[in-house]
Design a protein around this motif. Sequence first.
Motif, PDB file in Angstrom:
ATOM      1  N   LEU A  68     -18.264   3.436 -15.171  1.00 16.09           N
ATOM      2  CA  LEU A  68     -17.529   3.686 -16.412  1.00 16.09           C
ATOM      3  C   LEU A  68     -18.066   4.926 -17.122  1.00 16.09           C
ATOM      4  O   LEU A  68     -17.299   5.728 -17.671  1.00 16.09           O
ATOM      5  CB  LEU A  68     -17.623   2.463 -17.325  1.00 16.09           C
ATOM      6  CG  LEU A  68     -16.776   1.262 -16.892  1.00 16.09           C
ATOM      7  CD1 LEU A  68     -17.278  -0.020 -17.548  1.00 16.09           C
ATOM      8  CD2 LEU A  68     -15.312   1.486 -17.239  1.00 16.09           C
ATOM      9  N   GLU A  69     -19.369   5.092 -17.099  1.00 16.61           N
ATOM     10  CA  GLU A  69     -19.967   6.254 -17.757  1.00 16.61           C
ATOM     11  C   GLU A  69     -19.492   7.561 -17.121  1.00 16.61           C
ATOM     12  O   GLU A  69     -19.339   8.570 -17.805  1.00 16.61           O
ATOM     13  CB  GLU A  69     -21.496   6.152 -17.704  1.00 16.61           C
ATOM     14  CG  GLU A  69     -22.048   5.087 -18.655  1.00 16.61           C
ATOM     15  CD  GLU A  69     -23.550   4.904 -18.516  1.00 16.61           C
ATOM     16  OE1 GLU A  69     -24.108   5.296 -17.464  1.00 16.61           O
ATOM     17  OE2 GLU A  69     -24.157   4.345 -19.454  1.00 16.61           O
ATOM     18  N   LYS A  70     -19.250   7.556 -15.832  1.00 22.62           N
ATOM     19  CA  LYS A  70     -18.743   8.756 -15.159  1.00 22.62           C
ATOM     20  C   LYS A  70     -17.368   9.144 -15.684  1.00 22.62           C
ATOM     21  O   LYS A  70     -17.024  10.324 -15.771  1.00 22.62           O
ATOM     22  CB  LYS A  70     -18.670   8.513 -13.648  1.00 22.62           C
ATOM     23  CG  LYS A  70     -20.010   8.481 -12.951  1.00 22.62           C
ATOM     24  CD  LYS A  70     -19.838   8.277 -11.450  1.00 22.62           C
ATOM     25  CE  LYS A  70     -21.176   8.259 -10.740  1.00 22.62           C
ATOM     26  NZ  LYS A  70     -21.022   8.047  -9.273  1.00 22.62           N
ATOM     27  N   ILE A  71     -16.561   8.139 -16.027  1.00 20.70           N
ATOM     28  CA  ILE A  71     -15.208   8.408 -16.524  1.00 20.70           C
ATOM     29  C   ILE A  71     -15.226   8.911 -17.963  1.00 20.70           C
ATOM     30  O   ILE A  71     -14.474   9.817 -18.329  1.00 20.70           O
ATOM     31  CB  ILE A  71     -14.345   7.133 -16.426  1.00 20.70           C
ATOM     32  CG1 ILE A  71     -14.081   6.797 -14.959  1.00 20.70           C
ATOM     33  CG2 ILE A  71     -13.030   7.298 -17.172  1.00 20.70           C
ATOM     34  CD1 ILE A  71     -13.365   5.493 -14.763  1.00 20.70           C
ATOM     35  N   PHE A  72     -16.109   8.328 -18.787  1.00 26.13           N
ATOM     36  CA  PHE A  72     -16.077   8.629 -20.217  1.00 26.13           C
ATOM     37  C   PHE A  72     -16.948   9.811 -20.617  1.00 26.13           C
ATOM     38  O   PHE A  72     -16.758  10.372 -21.700  1.00 26.13           O
ATOM     39  CB  PHE A  72     -16.484   7.390 -21.020  1.00 26.13           C
ATOM     40  CG  PHE A  72     -15.394   6.356 -21.118  1.00 26.13           C
ATOM     41  CD1 PHE A  72     -14.504   6.357 -22.180  1.00 26.13           C
ATOM     42  CD2 PHE A  72     -15.248   5.396 -20.127  1.00 26.13           C
ATOM     43  CE1 PHE A  72     -13.490   5.422 -22.267  1.00 26.13           C
ATOM     44  CE2 PHE A  72     -14.236   4.446 -20.196  1.00 26.13           C
ATOM     45  CZ  PHE A  72     -13.350   4.461 -21.272  1.00 26.13           C
ATOM     46  N   ALA A  73     -17.893  10.179 -19.780  1.00 18.96           N
ATOM     47  CA  ALA A  73     -18.784  11.288 -20.120  1.00 18.96           C
ATOM     48  C   ALA A  73     -17.973  12.560 -20.382  1.00 18.96           C
ATOM     49  O   ALA A  73     -17.163  12.975 -19.560  1.00 18.96           O
ATOM     50  CB  ALA A  73     -19.774  11.524 -18.985  1.00 18.96           C
TER      51      ALA A  73
END
Length: 302
Positions: A68-73
């Motif tokens: 998820l962090e990869k998408i929102f970063a």
Amino acid sequence: MDKEILNTINSQHLFPSHSDRHIFFGVDGKFIGHSLITIMSIIKHANDVRYHFHLISSEISAVDTARLEKIFAGSSHGLTLHHIQDSLFSAFPTTELFTRATYYRFLAPLILPHAAKLLYLDADMVCLNPLDELWQIAMPADVIALVVGEIQALQPQLAEKVGLRGKRYFNAGMMLIDVQKWNREQISERAFNLLNEKGKQFQYLDQDALNTLLEDRVIFTETRFNTINMLSHDDSGYTQDVPKNTCLLHYAGADKPWQRWNQQHVGHYYRDLYQISPLADVSFETPKNRATSKENVQIFVP
């Protein structure tokens, strides 16, 4: 019961945002990854609109969080994870298709009581056009949620089965909820009580409960906001597409586009995103038995 539940929820605010467009998913471990694809598709069509996404689950892992962090970063969208106890709703009925996670939707208005509206979505959806138009639809004073009807041919029998006065029955996979009205009328608490009393009689569990409680308190909007597609294994099923103005494509039913034996054309909307997502190195579901394998189907390997 609502205070008892809220005290057990640990909310993890990963990415803050200044947005009044809140979108909730209630998922078990099997659907966390698929909610990621839904989120990616919404962001893809967000244009200048900012959304704040919320995941409610008892099974969010460090791997899920990293994906998820990869998408929102670097994005302007927000993300909050709501970790709940595994035992929550353990007394409620479940089926092979409907796990305890189906009840998590009742938590959304309780978790965010000060919001004006929130959008609840199932995690087997792909957004194909901008979503923001949903928030522009006016809700009369007596309306609690905006919904889309189930498959038209099924509505009368579904409505009759749960004892509705009319013949309209909605699919709970997409609900734009007026939070203040919902909480004021204690819809979640009344749903808990109804499920405790009659849940074993309901075929569609929380959806039946919601249709019972919200009859005449919802607006049925255009099907393009929850275009239900039951993947079928026939000539029509393999070639059909959805209308170009479809906003949310809902892969309802047991067959899903992430199963290797499903090669229907309409599944490409999911598969295209999957191949560029943090899930790309995860294999699709394989057949568990010969009957499931659909031997004549050409298998897609992501």
